[in-house]
Design an enzyme around this catalytic site. Structure first.
Site, PDB file in Angstrom:
ATOM      1  N   GLY B 148      -5.533   4.179 -20.723  1.00 27.54           N
ATOM      2  CA  GLY B 148      -5.011   5.486 -20.237  1.00 27.54           C
ATOM      3  C   GLY B 148      -5.281   5.608 -18.821  1.00 27.54           C
ATOM      4  O   GLY B 148      -6.060   4.980 -18.348  1.00 27.54           O
ATOM      5  N   CYS B 149      -4.306   6.338 -17.689  1.00 30.09           N
ATOM      6  CA  CYS B 149      -4.488   6.106 -16.190  1.00 30.09           C
ATOM      7  C   CYS B 149      -5.745   6.999 -15.953  1.00 30.09           C
ATOM      8  O   CYS B 149      -6.468   6.537 -15.104  1.00 30.09           O
ATOM      9  CB  CYS B 149      -3.354   6.658 -15.607  1.00 30.09           C
ATOM     10  SG  CYS B 149      -2.547   8.275 -16.118  1.00 30.09           S
ATOM     11  N   ASN B 150      -6.026   8.245 -16.678  1.00 26.90           N
ATOM     12  CA  ASN B 150      -7.352   9.188 -16.594  1.00 26.90           C
ATOM     13  C   ASN B 150      -8.179   8.114 -16.995  1.00 26.90           C
ATOM     14  O   ASN B 150      -9.319   8.065 -16.260  1.00 26.90           O
ATOM     15  CB  ASN B 150      -7.239  10.423 -17.196  1.00 26.90           C
ATOM     16  CG  ASN B 150      -6.054  11.072 -16.733  1.00 26.90           C
ATOM     17  OD1 ASN B 150      -5.851  11.411 -15.431  1.00 26.90           O
ATOM     18  ND2 ASN B 150      -5.258  11.548 -17.645  1.00 26.90           N
ATOM     19  N   ALA B 151      -8.216   7.634 -18.088  1.00 22.49           N
ATOM     20  CA  ALA B 151      -9.192   6.646 -18.741  1.00 22.49           C
ATOM     21  C   ALA B 151      -9.687   5.640 -17.765  1.00 22.49           C
ATOM     22  O   ALA B 151     -10.785   5.211 -17.862  1.00 22.49           O
ATOM     23  CB  ALA B 151      -9.011   6.132 -20.046  1.00 22.49           C
ATOM     24  N   THR B 153      -9.452   5.369 -14.660  1.00 22.66           N
ATOM     25  CA  THR B 153     -10.215   6.115 -13.450  1.00 22.66           C
ATOM     26  C   THR B 153     -11.418   6.290 -13.653  1.00 22.66           C
ATOM     27  O   THR B 153     -12.377   6.146 -12.886  1.00 22.66           O
ATOM     28  CB  THR B 153      -9.227   7.291 -12.942  1.00 22.66           C
ATOM     29  OG1 THR B 153      -7.815   7.018 -12.919  1.00 22.66           O
ATOM     30  CG2 THR B 153      -9.838   7.721 -11.538  1.00 22.66           C
TER      31      THR B 153
END
Lengths: 342, 342, 342, 342
Positions: B148-151, B153
């Site tokens: 995931g993109c948040n994951a 980061t």
């Protein structure tokens, strides 16, 4: 062999865009970066987005050792370029991004810029840098004058039409919508996010924008008689892009054909199918130009919409394209990256 | 030799970003593009910004002849990937950009996504795609699950700190600010320009965002005991970027050292000098991660700010980085372009 | 009877916002407008959006005849207010929008602002201007010190919780997202549209923002012991709005109840149903505050999201609310306009 | 006595804008709100920015008891209005914001909208709602047809010039820049933040926009002969505003005089000093129109720039102005609020 490159005026947006582009160019190497007001600073301080690159520290332009430089990009403000370029070593080719060497006639220069030109002799050797139309002259030039970004956009629209004789020269209207980076990194209230975002406006209304000088020089030369357009630029709340809406008297079929004829073999200019219209976000960050044509409800009139990225094809990308030609490098090298969307 | 690439789910933003990146990749060639809902259309119709490229017409994924495909990127929505990937030929390596193969424990998958996993066996062979931390496994994998993109980061921030034991695991707060492209090309009122521009808000408050499943899987594995963070994402009126502000209990000096140790040789992760803070616009359109560290007014506490481009390093850039490794290509190939600024 | 109003510092955003609000106020009349750097100019030149109003020409503050002025808003920069306000006639009530009179302790003032206070005696009479919590004192005051916009937002979140004793005072984190007008009409590169739009970043990281001084003064007074929070503001590409995400240890039910108790009769503060979250665009241009509460995945922890418009409720709207009280006008007069959406 | 108001179509942007305006109107009270697709919902759910108001729950329009309603605003989509309005009780005055009753000639209606009009008889009684030019008819009307937002902008520019005979009717070009709220709350890819922000484009090029029907009806009526303009609208990345740049043949002095003559006593129309140009952000959220005039470098040609807020003066503000007249209320009541800037 890798060419050694200097950039003077590296602390502005067009300087930064040159560095972005050259950092992916396989046959160029940045050897010197100058910005007199920020000499001594690291580029990563001035532009943190370049943090990943190993770049020379900023110096003053006087500190550059040109003996090693094959080509120098000069991204200085107007009027400063003409003071600096005469001091660059003769063996170093120069691409100037300012307005200083665009107008061939010193009287026209004075009309639009208000001062006498400080390097009239050098001006005589300068080639106007609209690559697609001055390719051979640029290959042979040692000084190329990059065009204005609005001037480039309007010329991609109108040169083929004037050349082919398919429009009425007395009825040309150019309405241009310009993103804010065209104004550079200048500290003005109207460029603040709080004032530009959610607001837009016309400026230099009535034919007073300096790029008019380029239009008149070039269009008159093609037509063989004086040509003036009615031109209004607008400031739009976006960062990159110019969209020109051009209203002409002429048959849309002939106009489209003139574009196909002019741009069939051009790698960067895309003529859209009849009636399809381009958007600025489709060329953002790229060297491409997209052109759309449509006839009007009023018979015999047509509308042409042209878009490009003001910082890239309208300025630094064009400059690199010219530099490639001047250095004997394949013209498209380092310039075929896709636009950034969204 | 050039590798032949297919992309399934080419009509979304991550699919388009893959095409943007691969179009400049010297060792890959796009052989097939699939998007079942838009099969038969030209890519230039779906994404006019790709107009300059000569791309295959969209087909359904069932129409792809995988016999020629070295690697397939699967950019389908969650739950669809697990239906499709089992049908891809075994010799074709797969990089999945959906959430379907990220969680190793089927129970955790069901907790966060609500359904039983449809390809539990295949899941066992999937490698978690955070390149910098799973490099060897990815080189050997035939199926890599993009994070995931948040994951991503949050992990660039916290993995080195948990690993080095320099922060209190019971007091981790992750406040994330996410640009809108992370929501994909979905037609929702809150994603309209009129509603998002000039407005921002928290969502999935209270630890209900699905990327929590990735955080808990990964952080607990590193710590050797259950670790949960307090995590709130926010939707920000910008197109690309994630900025994570992480509040921890730990000495800033030790934290900075842990980052230097972890990322000293990483080409894409830049640890900033102490106290310097990154901005999302400094990584836009690029594969870079910038990390800043500062101690707090309250002794023993620190703040870490991390930025990346959600569509590039957070998704399609990461996917390409993994694909390079899986195909024996140098890891950074096609990924060293500078960010686009402004 | 209509009250006569002067505004000093009328050429900035908070000055302009005061004029916007007062132009619809039935019991106030703008009698004098001062801005020393722009004295002699018409307000329609400085702020063309006020073109429809018949306003006094800008003068220097020294030129104002205070004999006729009932109340003067002082929207000057920090440190200038304390030089000017002592010269205003005693019968004229003053609402100061700068930071100069917010901190009651001269030592705290010096700690946060770096200089000795130039009007220590006057400071003693100043009332802190957070209307909902200092209503009686404000009614009786002749000098009210408007709060910082971030300081207001954080206090709407935390005052009721500290007062009710429902949260752990050692574990408070305030992550704030601030629109750009909070930085005023200052000419700085990071406030340019080209640099802020499509980019966002943390600033004053580590508890160094000056509004910390207000938090510590107020929270410690309520708690009866020193309270410090971990606070990071972020600059967001939007023009108006502050969104605060506050992470606390405390039961969400008790927290929600504390808000209901505190704000049940407040016309401008809306506590949302449990789990519902506010957006900045829902309060833009208005004097309202919206507060949302949610429990966290980690037991015993909660998240509170608060939004207001920094220029209105966070500054000029608050100032007008206080002025109403000081002049014996109904508190909500001229302040009940709906937000502007979209 | 307070007038009782109903709004049909309250879940769109123009409906919401009506509620915003009426919430500050001293002589109107909202008695019923309808939106058939969202009947049963609270307005605060559909538009949280209206959370502070005590509004009726949404019903279907069939559920409204018109016996108590003095005036009904109908903010339905095109083609739906003509189905609904015939069912509204005769004593209830109606202001329609759709396109359904703008074109007096049923053949013109069919040309532009494609279908036969379903309420031809009712059409005959409708008055065209451009207040400044149909004031007396509107006072006497029971059905007023609000104008298109582009149509209003173009007419504020051109009606006085055609009427005064100061421009060449065969050479009128209208280039319009429209903010996105004009497209309503519709879920389309090109209206997503990710696609509109940082991009802009022309649409309905070639005279195909439906507001052309209004231009031709009105301009031809004034001129006494057919008048057609060359008109291109553009979608701009902003939420509110229309800016029209109009290129004409005519002396700028005569043009300016025609504007002064037409608008000298108009409370909402401001003609700027010669050469001064308006910006959309100067009228945002207000009912004002700003007009600027400049002569061109080419003799005998002029450029006129006109701005208004499409949702307010271009739609809901205009509707309220008309409703005031129809109900015998002072025309400017509830409409004199200042714009919101920044």
């Amino acid at each position: 062999m890798t060419k050694k490159i200097a950039i003077i005026g590296a602390s502005g947006y067009t300087g930064a865009e040159l560095i972005r582009l050259i950092s992916s160019h396989p046959e160029m190497e940045i050897t010197a970066l100058a910005a007199n007001s920020k000499a001594g600073l690291a580029m990563s301080t001035v532009f943190p987005f370049l943090r990943h690159l190993d770049l020379p520290t900023l110096v003053t332009w006087e500190q550059i050792d040109f003996s090693q430089i094959d080509l120098c990009f000069c991204a200085l403000p107007h009027k400063t370029s003409q003071e600096v370029i005469p001091h660059i070593a003769q063996h170093t080719k120069v691409v100037d991004l300012s307005a200083d060497f665009r107008l061939r006639d010193p009287a026209a220069y004075k009309e639009w810029y208000g001062n006498d030109h400080a390097a009239v002799e050098l001006q005589k050797s300068a080639v106007y840098g609209l690559t697609e139309f001055y390719r051979d002259e640029i290959k042979a030039a040692s000084l190329v004058a990059g065009t204005g970004c609005n001037a480039a956009t309007g010329q991609f629209t109108l040169r083929p039409l004037i050349g082919a004789g398919v429009i009425d020269l007395d009825n040309i209207i150019l309405d241009m919508k310009c993103a804010v980076s065209g104004a550079g990194r200048s500290l003005k209230e109207n460029l603040l996010h709080a004032e530009l975002s959610e607001g837009y406006n016309a400026y230099a209304v009535g034919g007073t924008h300096r790029h008019m000088g380029e239009f008149e020089q070039e269009f008159s030369a093609i037509a063989g008689k004086p040509v003036t357009v009615q031109f209004t630029p607008h400031l739009i709340p976006a960062n990159r892009g110019i969209l020109s809406t051009c209203y002409v008297r002429g048959e849309s079929g002939e106009i489209l054909q003139a574009f196909y004829d002019a741009y069939a073999n051009e790698p960067f200019v895309k003529v859209l199918p009849f009636g399809e219209m381009p958007s600025t976000h489709d060329v953002r960050g790229s060297n491409f130009v997209h052109i759309g044509v449509k006839d009007d409800r009023i018979e015999g009139r047509s509308t042409i919409v042209t878009v490009l990225d003001n910082l890239c094809k309208g300025s630094s990308g064009q400059a690199l394209q010219n530099a490639n030609l001047m250095l004997g490098i394949e013209e498209t090298t380092g310039l075929m990256m896709a636009p950034l969307f969204p």
